[in-house]
Scaffold this motif. Structure first.
Motif, PDB file in Angstrom:
ATOM      1  N   SER A  26       0.844  -1.189   0.000  1.00 30.41           N
ATOM      2  CA  SER A  26       0.000   0.000   0.000  1.00 30.41           C
ATOM      3  C   SER A  26       0.877   1.235   0.000  1.00 30.41           C
ATOM      4  O   SER A  26       1.779   1.348   0.838  1.00 30.41           O
ATOM      5  CB  SER A  26      -0.904  -0.003   1.246  1.00 30.41           C
ATOM      6  OG  SER A  26      -1.782  -1.094   1.222  1.00 30.41           O
TER       7      SER A  26
ATOM      8  N   GLN B 182       0.955   5.698  -1.101  1.00 25.53           N
ATOM      9  CA  GLN B 182       0.192   6.893  -1.456  1.00 25.53           C
ATOM     10  C   GLN B 182       0.453   7.257  -2.911  1.00 25.53           C
ATOM     11  O   GLN B 182       1.467   6.868  -3.494  1.00 25.53           O
ATOM     12  CB  GLN B 182       0.574   8.049  -0.544  1.00 25.53           C
ATOM     13  CG  GLN B 182       0.101   7.874   0.898  1.00 25.53           C
ATOM     14  CD  GLN B 182       0.249   9.145   1.708  1.00 25.53           C
ATOM     15  OE1 GLN B 182       1.193   9.898   1.517  1.00 25.53           O
ATOM     16  NE2 GLN B 182      -0.681   9.375   2.625  1.00 25.53           N
ATOM     17  N   ALA B 183      -0.475   7.996  -3.469  1.00 27.33           N
ATOM     18  CA  ALA B 183      -0.311   8.465  -4.842  1.00 27.33           C
ATOM     19  C   ALA B 183       1.021   9.197  -4.993  1.00 27.33           C
ATOM     20  O   ALA B 183       1.406   9.956  -4.104  1.00 27.33           O
ATOM     21  CB  ALA B 183      -1.467   9.379  -5.230  1.00 27.33           C
TER      22      ALA B 183
ATOM     23  N   PRO C 278      -4.166   6.252  -7.933  1.00 28.40           N
ATOM     24  CA  PRO C 278      -5.192   5.370  -7.358  1.00 28.40           C
ATOM     25  C   PRO C 278      -5.746   4.364  -8.375  1.00 28.40           C
ATOM     26  O   PRO C 278      -6.076   3.230  -7.991  1.00 28.40           O
ATOM     27  CB  PRO C 278      -6.257   6.357  -6.892  1.00 28.40           C
ATOM     28  CG  PRO C 278      -5.495   7.595  -6.578  1.00 28.40           C
ATOM     29  CD  PRO C 278      -4.404   7.663  -7.609  1.00 28.40           C
TER      30      PRO C 278
ATOM     31  N   VAL D  81      -3.150   1.864  -4.029  1.00 28.67           N
ATOM     32  CA  VAL D  81      -2.663   3.239  -4.068  1.00 28.67           C
ATOM     33  C   VAL D  81      -3.766   4.148  -3.535  1.00 28.67           C
ATOM     34  O   VAL D  81      -4.871   4.180  -4.075  1.00 28.67           O
ATOM     35  CB  VAL D  81      -2.275   3.658  -5.489  1.00 28.67           C
ATOM     36  CG1 VAL D  81      -1.665   5.054  -5.478  1.00 28.67           C
ATOM     37  CG2 VAL D  81      -1.298   2.655  -6.095  1.00 28.67           C
ATOM     38  N   SER D  82      -3.446   4.877  -2.509  1.00 29.42           N
ATOM     39  CA  SER D  82      -4.424   5.785  -1.910  1.00 29.42           C
ATOM     40  C   SER D  82      -4.137   7.227  -2.336  1.00 29.42           C
ATOM     41  O   SER D  82      -2.985   7.603  -2.572  1.00 29.42           O
ATOM     42  CB  SER D  82      -4.393   5.673  -0.390  1.00 29.42           C
ATOM     43  OG  SER D  82      -3.092   5.959   0.092  1.00 29.42           O
ATOM     44  N   SER D  83      -5.200   8.000  -2.402  1.00 29.91           N
ATOM     45  CA  SER D  83      -5.056   9.405  -2.845  1.00 29.91           C
ATOM     46  C   SER D  83      -4.752  10.329  -1.686  1.00 29.91           C
ATOM     47  O   SER D  83      -4.836   9.946  -0.540  1.00 29.91           O
ATOM     48  CB  SER D  83      -6.340   9.846  -3.543  1.00 29.91           C
ATOM     49  OG  SER D  83      -7.438   9.690  -2.670  1.00 29.91           O
TER      50      SER D  83
END
Length: 126
Positions: free
Chosen positions: A11, A13-14, A88, A124-126
Protein backbone atom coordinates in the motif's frame (compact mmCIF):
# COMPACT_ATOMS: atom_id res chain seq x y z
CA UNK A 1 6.00 -28.02 -12.32
CA UNK A 2 6.04 -24.41 -13.44
CA UNK A 3 5.78 -21.82 -10.69
CA UNK A 4 5.59 -18.05 -10.97
CA UNK A 5 5.63 -16.27 -7.63
CA UNK A 6 5.02 -12.53 -7.41
CA UNK A 7 6.15 -10.34 -4.54
CA UNK A 8 6.67 -6.68 -3.72
CA UNK A 9 3.10 -5.46 -3.61
CA UNK A 10 1.84 -3.18 -0.87
CA UNK A 11 0.00 0.00 0.00
CA UNK A 12 1.40 3.35 -1.03
CA UNK A 13 0.19 6.89 -1.46
CA UNK A 14 -0.31 8.46 -4.84
CA UNK A 15 3.00 9.48 -6.33
CA UNK A 16 4.84 6.67 -4.61
CA UNK A 17 6.78 3.75 -6.05
CA UNK A 18 6.92 -0.01 -5.78
CA UNK A 19 9.01 -2.73 -7.37
CA UNK A 20 7.31 -6.02 -8.13
CA UNK A 21 9.23 -9.24 -8.66
CA UNK A 22 8.22 -12.54 -10.22
CA UNK A 23 10.39 -15.54 -9.44
CA UNK A 24 10.10 -18.32 -12.01
CA UNK A 25 10.90 -22.00 -11.64
CA UNK A 26 10.16 -25.21 -13.52
CA UNK A 27 10.69 -23.66 -16.96
CA UNK A 28 13.56 -22.40 -19.07
CA UNK A 29 12.95 -18.81 -18.12
CA UNK A 30 15.22 -17.32 -20.78
CA UNK A 31 13.09 -18.96 -23.50
CA UNK A 32 9.84 -17.28 -22.48
CA UNK A 33 8.35 -13.93 -23.17
CA UNK A 34 6.92 -12.50 -19.99
CA UNK A 35 4.06 -10.21 -19.19
CA UNK A 36 2.54 -8.28 -16.32
CA UNK A 37 -1.21 -7.98 -15.96
CA UNK A 38 -3.42 -6.37 -13.38
CA UNK A 39 -7.02 -6.75 -12.33
CA UNK A 40 -9.09 -4.36 -10.29
CA UNK A 41 -12.28 -5.48 -8.53
CA UNK A 42 -15.12 -5.76 -11.00
CA UNK A 43 -12.88 -5.19 -13.99
CA UNK A 44 -11.28 -7.41 -16.61
CA UNK A 45 -7.66 -8.42 -16.41
CA UNK A 46 -5.56 -5.82 -18.23
CA UNK A 47 -2.17 -6.22 -19.88
CA UNK A 48 0.28 -3.73 -18.38
CA UNK A 49 3.70 -4.58 -19.80
CA UNK A 50 5.61 -7.32 -21.54
CA UNK A 51 9.20 -8.18 -22.36
CA UNK A 52 10.86 -10.52 -24.83
CA UNK A 53 12.84 -13.54 -23.70
CA UNK A 54 16.17 -11.74 -24.08
CA UNK A 55 14.89 -8.45 -22.72
CA UNK A 56 15.54 -6.50 -25.91
CA UNK A 57 11.88 -5.75 -26.68
CA UNK A 58 9.28 -4.31 -24.35
CA UNK A 59 5.71 -3.12 -24.60
CA UNK A 60 3.45 -1.08 -22.33
CA UNK A 61 -0.17 -0.13 -22.10
CA UNK A 62 -0.88 3.54 -22.69
CA UNK A 63 -2.08 3.91 -19.12
CA UNK A 64 1.34 3.08 -17.65
CA UNK A 65 3.76 4.17 -20.37
CA UNK A 66 6.40 6.47 -18.93
CA UNK A 67 5.66 5.43 -15.33
CA UNK A 68 6.26 1.66 -15.27
CA UNK A 69 9.36 -0.22 -16.41
CA UNK A 70 9.55 -3.95 -17.09
CA UNK A 71 12.87 -5.77 -16.89
CA UNK A 72 14.22 -9.24 -16.32
CA UNK A 73 17.31 -11.00 -15.03
CA UNK A 74 17.60 -14.33 -16.79
CA UNK A 75 20.49 -15.39 -14.58
CA UNK A 76 18.16 -15.09 -11.58
CA UNK A 77 15.02 -16.36 -13.35
CA UNK A 78 13.26 -13.21 -12.22
CA UNK A 79 10.97 -10.68 -13.85
CA UNK A 80 10.54 -7.16 -12.48
CA UNK A 81 8.09 -4.31 -12.77
CA UNK A 82 9.11 -0.90 -11.45
CA UNK A 83 6.05 1.20 -10.69
CA UNK A 84 6.64 4.94 -10.34
CA UNK A 85 4.33 7.90 -9.88
CA UNK A 86 1.55 5.57 -8.82
CA UNK A 87 -2.06 6.66 -9.13
CA UNK A 88 -5.19 5.37 -7.36
CA UNK A 89 -6.33 3.82 -10.63
CA UNK A 90 -3.25 1.58 -10.55
CA UNK A 91 -4.81 -0.30 -7.64
CA UNK A 92 -5.33 -3.98 -8.29
CA UNK A 93 -3.88 -7.44 -8.17
CA UNK A 94 -0.78 -7.72 -10.34
CA UNK A 95 0.04 -11.00 -12.06
CA UNK A 96 3.05 -12.17 -14.01
CA UNK A 97 2.62 -14.58 -16.89
CA UNK A 98 4.83 -16.58 -19.26
CA UNK A 99 4.33 -17.11 -22.98
CA UNK A 100 6.24 -19.11 -25.55
CA UNK A 101 7.27 -15.92 -27.27
CA UNK A 102 6.91 -12.14 -27.16
CA UNK A 103 4.38 -10.90 -29.69
CA UNK A 104 4.29 -7.16 -30.29
CA UNK A 105 0.68 -7.20 -31.49
CA UNK A 106 -1.04 -9.45 -28.96
CA UNK A 107 1.17 -9.24 -25.88
CA UNK A 108 -1.70 -7.72 -23.91
CA UNK A 109 -4.04 -10.65 -24.53
CA UNK A 110 -4.26 -12.97 -21.53
CA UNK A 111 -4.96 -15.89 -23.87
CA UNK A 112 -1.40 -15.61 -25.25
CA UNK A 113 0.12 -16.74 -21.95
CA UNK A 114 0.53 -20.31 -20.76
CA UNK A 115 1.54 -19.89 -17.14
CA UNK A 116 0.36 -17.51 -14.45
CA UNK A 117 1.34 -16.52 -10.97
CA UNK A 118 -1.06 -16.07 -8.05
CA UNK A 119 -0.75 -12.30 -7.93
CA UNK A 120 0.37 -9.58 -5.55
CA UNK A 121 -1.86 -6.75 -4.35
CA UNK A 122 -1.06 -3.11 -5.05
CA UNK A 123 -3.16 -0.45 -3.34
CA UNK A 124 -2.66 3.24 -4.07
CA UNK A 125 -4.42 5.78 -1.91
CA UNK A 126 -5.06 9.41 -2.85
Amino acid sequence: QVQLVESGGGSVQAGGSLRLSCAASGLTFSSYGMGWFRQAPGKEREGVAAISNGGTMTAYSDSVKGRFTVSRDNAKNTLYLQLNNLKPEDTGTYYCAAAGAFHSSIWASADWYQYWGQGTQVTVSS
